[in-house]
Design a protein around this motif. Structure first.
Motif, mmCIF file in Angstrom:
data_model
loop_
_atom_site.group_PDB
_atom_site.id
_atom_site.type_symbol
_atom_site.label_atom_id
_atom_site.label_comp_id
_atom_site.label_asym_id
_atom_site.label_seq_id
_atom_site.Cartn_x
_atom_site.Cartn_y
_atom_site.Cartn_z
ATOM 1 N N ILE A 171 0.834 -1.208 0.000
ATOM 2 C CA ILE A 171 0.000 0.000 0.000
ATOM 3 C C ILE A 171 0.867 1.256 0.000
ATOM 4 O O ILE A 171 0.698 2.148 -0.838
ATOM 5 N N VAL A 172 1.813 1.323 0.939
ATOM 6 C CA VAL A 172 2.663 2.512 1.041
ATOM 7 C C VAL A 172 3.540 2.644 -0.201
ATOM 8 O O VAL A 172 3.703 3.732 -0.760
ATOM 9 N N GLY A 173 4.110 1.534 -0.657
ATOM 10 C CA GLY A 173 4.957 1.571 -1.843
ATOM 11 C C GLY A 173 4.205 2.019 -3.078
ATOM 12 O O GLY A 173 4.734 2.767 -3.908
ATOM 13 N N THR A 174 2.947 1.583 -3.195
ATOM 14 C CA THR A 174 2.132 1.987 -4.347
ATOM 15 C C THR A 174 1.845 3.479 -4.316
ATOM 16 O O THR A 174 1.915 4.162 -5.350
ATOM 17 N N ILE A 175 1.543 4.006 -3.136
ATOM 18 C CA ILE A 175 1.249 5.437 -3.016
ATOM 19 C C ILE A 175 2.477 6.277 -3.352
ATOM 20 O O ILE A 175 2.409 7.221 -4.153
ATOM 21 N N VAL A 176 3.612 5.924 -2.758
ATOM 22 C CA VAL A 176 4.845 6.672 -3.017
ATOM 23 C C VAL A 176 5.238 6.550 -4.481
ATOM 24 O O VAL A 176 5.630 7.530 -5.134
ATOM 25 N N GLY A 177 5.125 5.346 -5.032
ATOM 26 C CA GLY A 177 5.452 5.137 -6.432
ATOM 27 C C GLY A 177 4.549 5.928 -7.359
ATOM 28 O O GLY A 177 5.002 6.462 -8.376
ATOM 29 N N ALA A 178 3.258 6.021 -7.008
ATOM 30 C CA ALA A 178 2.326 6.779 -7.836
ATOM 31 C C ALA A 178 2.683 8.264 -7.846
ATOM 32 O O ALA A 178 2.574 8.935 -8.885
ATOM 33 N N VAL A 179 3.120 8.773 -6.696
ATOM 34 C CA VAL A 179 3.527 10.183 -6.622
ATOM 35 C C VAL A 179 4.733 10.434 -7.515
ATOM 36 O O VAL A 179 4.768 11.388 -8.309
ATOM 37 N N LEU A 180 5.757 9.572 -7.409
ATOM 38 C CA LEU A 180 6.952 9.744 -8.232
ATOM 39 C C LEU A 180 6.636 9.571 -9.712
ATOM 40 O O LEU A 180 7.177 10.296 -10.565
ATOM 41 N N SER A 181 5.770 8.629 -10.037
ATOM 42 C CA SER A 181 5.379 8.430 -11.430
ATOM 43 C C SER A 181 4.682 9.659 -11.984
ATOM 44 O O SER A 181 4.923 10.069 -13.123
ATOM 45 N N THR A 182 3.802 10.266 -11.175
ATOM 46 C CA THR A 182 3.080 11.456 -11.613
ATOM 47 C C THR A 182 4.036 12.615 -11.856
ATOM 48 O O THR A 182 3.914 13.349 -12.844
ATOM 49 N N ILE A 183 4.999 12.763 -10.959
ATOM 50 C CA ILE A 183 5.989 13.840 -11.125
ATOM 51 C C ILE A 183 6.780 13.643 -12.408
ATOM 52 O O ILE A 183 6.926 14.567 -13.214
ATOM 53 N N LEU A 184 7.294 12.432 -12.618
ATOM 54 C CA LEU A 184 8.113 12.196 -13.801
ATOM 55 C C LEU A 184 7.289 12.288 -15.077
ATOM 56 O O LEU A 184 7.750 12.823 -16.086
ATOM 57 N N PHE A 185 6.078 11.784 -15.047
ATOM 58 C CA PHE A 185 5.207 11.888 -16.217
ATOM 59 C C PHE A 185 4.969 13.349 -16.576
ATOM 60 O O PHE A 185 5.056 13.744 -17.748
ATOM 61 N N SER A 186 4.687 14.166 -15.561
ATOM 62 C CA SER A 186 4.426 15.587 -15.808
ATOM 63 C C SER A 186 5.647 16.294 -16.380
ATOM 64 O O SER A 186 5.521 17.177 -17.231
ATOM 65 N N LEU A 187 6.836 15.898 -15.938
ATOM 66 C CA LEU A 187 8.066 16.542 -16.402
ATOM 67 C C LEU A 187 8.472 16.111 -17.799
ATOM 68 O O LEU A 187 9.146 16.861 -18.513
ATOM 69 N N THR A 188 8.082 14.901 -18.212
ATOM 70 C CA THR A 188 8.633 14.333 -19.446
ATOM 71 C C THR A 188 7.643 14.121 -20.573
ATOM 72 O O THR A 188 8.061 13.980 -21.724
ATOM 73 N N VAL A 189 6.348 14.067 -20.301
ATOM 74 C CA VAL A 189 5.392 13.657 -21.327
ATOM 75 C C VAL A 189 5.452 14.550 -22.563
ATOM 76 O O VAL A 189 5.312 14.084 -23.696
ATOM 77 N N ILE A 190 5.707 15.833 -22.364
ATOM 78 C CA ILE A 190 5.819 16.759 -23.494
ATOM 79 C C ILE A 190 7.267 17.163 -23.730
ATOM 80 O O ILE A 190 7.689 17.399 -24.865
ATOM 81 N N SER A 191 8.070 17.232 -22.680
ATOM 82 C CA SER A 191 9.428 17.755 -22.822
ATOM 83 C C SER A 191 10.311 16.871 -23.695
ATOM 84 O O SER A 191 11.174 17.373 -24.430
ATOM 85 N N MET A 192 10.129 15.551 -23.648
ATOM 86 C CA MET A 192 10.970 14.665 -24.452
ATOM 87 C C MET A 192 10.814 14.940 -25.952
ATOM 88 O O MET A 192 11.796 15.230 -26.638
ATOM 89 N N PRO A 193 9.609 14.835 -26.516
ATOM 90 C CA PRO A 193 9.480 15.145 -27.953
ATOM 91 C C PRO A 193 9.745 16.605 -28.268
ATOM 92 O O PRO A 193 10.231 16.926 -29.352
ATOM 93 N N LEU A 194 9.453 17.501 -27.324
ATOM 94 C CA LEU A 194 9.720 18.921 -27.544
ATOM 95 C C LEU A 194 11.210 19.179 -27.740
ATOM 96 O O LEU A 194 11.613 19.931 -28.643
#
Length: 264
Positions: A171-194
């Motif tokens: 449970i705790v690992g999933t929550i922490v992992g989801a937070v980190l995934s959201t951060i990285l997704f937000s930083l990279t989803v557009i920046s990589m192809p840009l």
């Protein structure tokens, strides 16, 4: 540097803006991504194969040396690293969307050239989050499992499935992992192809990516969750699904960027 030269350099930097995404944009980008893969199947699947082999070799080597914690972190964190490997897929989609001809050698040259461009700096961002992911696995395990031994896969699985401490870890690992995934997704989803498409610094690219997510958070985060779910599903059958899913997601990411980011 003269004032005129500074003015020319400043004017050469594109002023970017973003628009809110809708589910129609996701469907259109996904359809275009599938068409790109079917138009260049050998080249697209090659990048998928490289990605799958990288993940399989990494996890296999970790398991052989019985490094359970690192293997778990690498397996779950693999979807975080994968977007950086998609430069070749972005370039295929970029050329097709612009009506440009290309050969395999053209794509490989562009991928190789990224080490000298701003896209290369994004690897440090991705790797930083990846290592945060790895260490949070260790921390969460220490806090939730405590003294329990997890020296083998069998022991670790038994602890996860049969104890309250194992449930807490999940449970705790999933929550922490989801937070980190959201951060990285937000930083990279557009920046990589840009960064592949334009001469722009990686900080501005990350800001633009976050602005795109904030412009339509529900749509973008649902898409991010779908990307994570598809990637994990692709990893499950010995990484075989990655060969197909990775190219589709890479091509789709390019078209999503192309629909949402524009110059003022």
């Amino acid at each position: 540097m003269s004032t005129d030269q500074q003015h020319v350099q400043a004017s050469a930097v594109p002023r970017l803006d973003v628009r809110a995404a809708g589910f129609d944009d996701i469907r259109a980008a996904l359809g275009a991504g599938i068409r790109d893969m079917t138009a260049s199947p050998v080249l697209s699947l090659f990048f998928g194969l490289v990605c799958a082999l990288f993940g399989a070799v990494l996890l296999s080597s970790l398991v052989v040396f019985d490094q359970v914690l690192i293997a778990i972190a690498a397996g779950v964190g693999f979807p975080l690293v994968a977007p950086f490997l998609a430069a070749g897929l972005y370039e295929i989609s970029r050329r097709r969307s612009r009506g440009l001809d290309y050969r395999a050698s053209d794509i490989f040259l562009v991928v190789f050239a990224q080490q000298r461009r701003q896209l290369g700096w994004m690897s440090f961002v991705v790797l930083f989050v990846f290592w945060m992911w790895a260490y949070q696995v260790r921390l969460v395990m220490a806090l939730t499992l405590g003294y329990r031994g997890v020296g083998s896969w069998e022991a670790f699985t038994d602890v996860l499935l049969t104890t309250s401490e194992g449930a807490s870890f999940l449970i705790v690992g999933t929550i922490v992992g989801a937070v980190l995934s959201t951060i990285l997704f937000s930083l990279t989803v557009i920046s990589m192809p840009l960064l592949l498409d334009r001469e722009i610094d990686f900080i501005t690219a990350m800001i633009t990516s976050v602005k795109t997510v904030l412009a339509s958070p529900a749509v973008m985060l649902i898409w991010g969750a779908a990307v994570g779910a598809l990637t994990l599903a692709a990893i499950a059958p010995a990484f075989l699904g990655v060969i197909v899913i990775f190219p589709i997601l890479g091509h789709t990411t390019w078209h999503l960027y192309d629909r949402l980011v524009f110059e003022k």
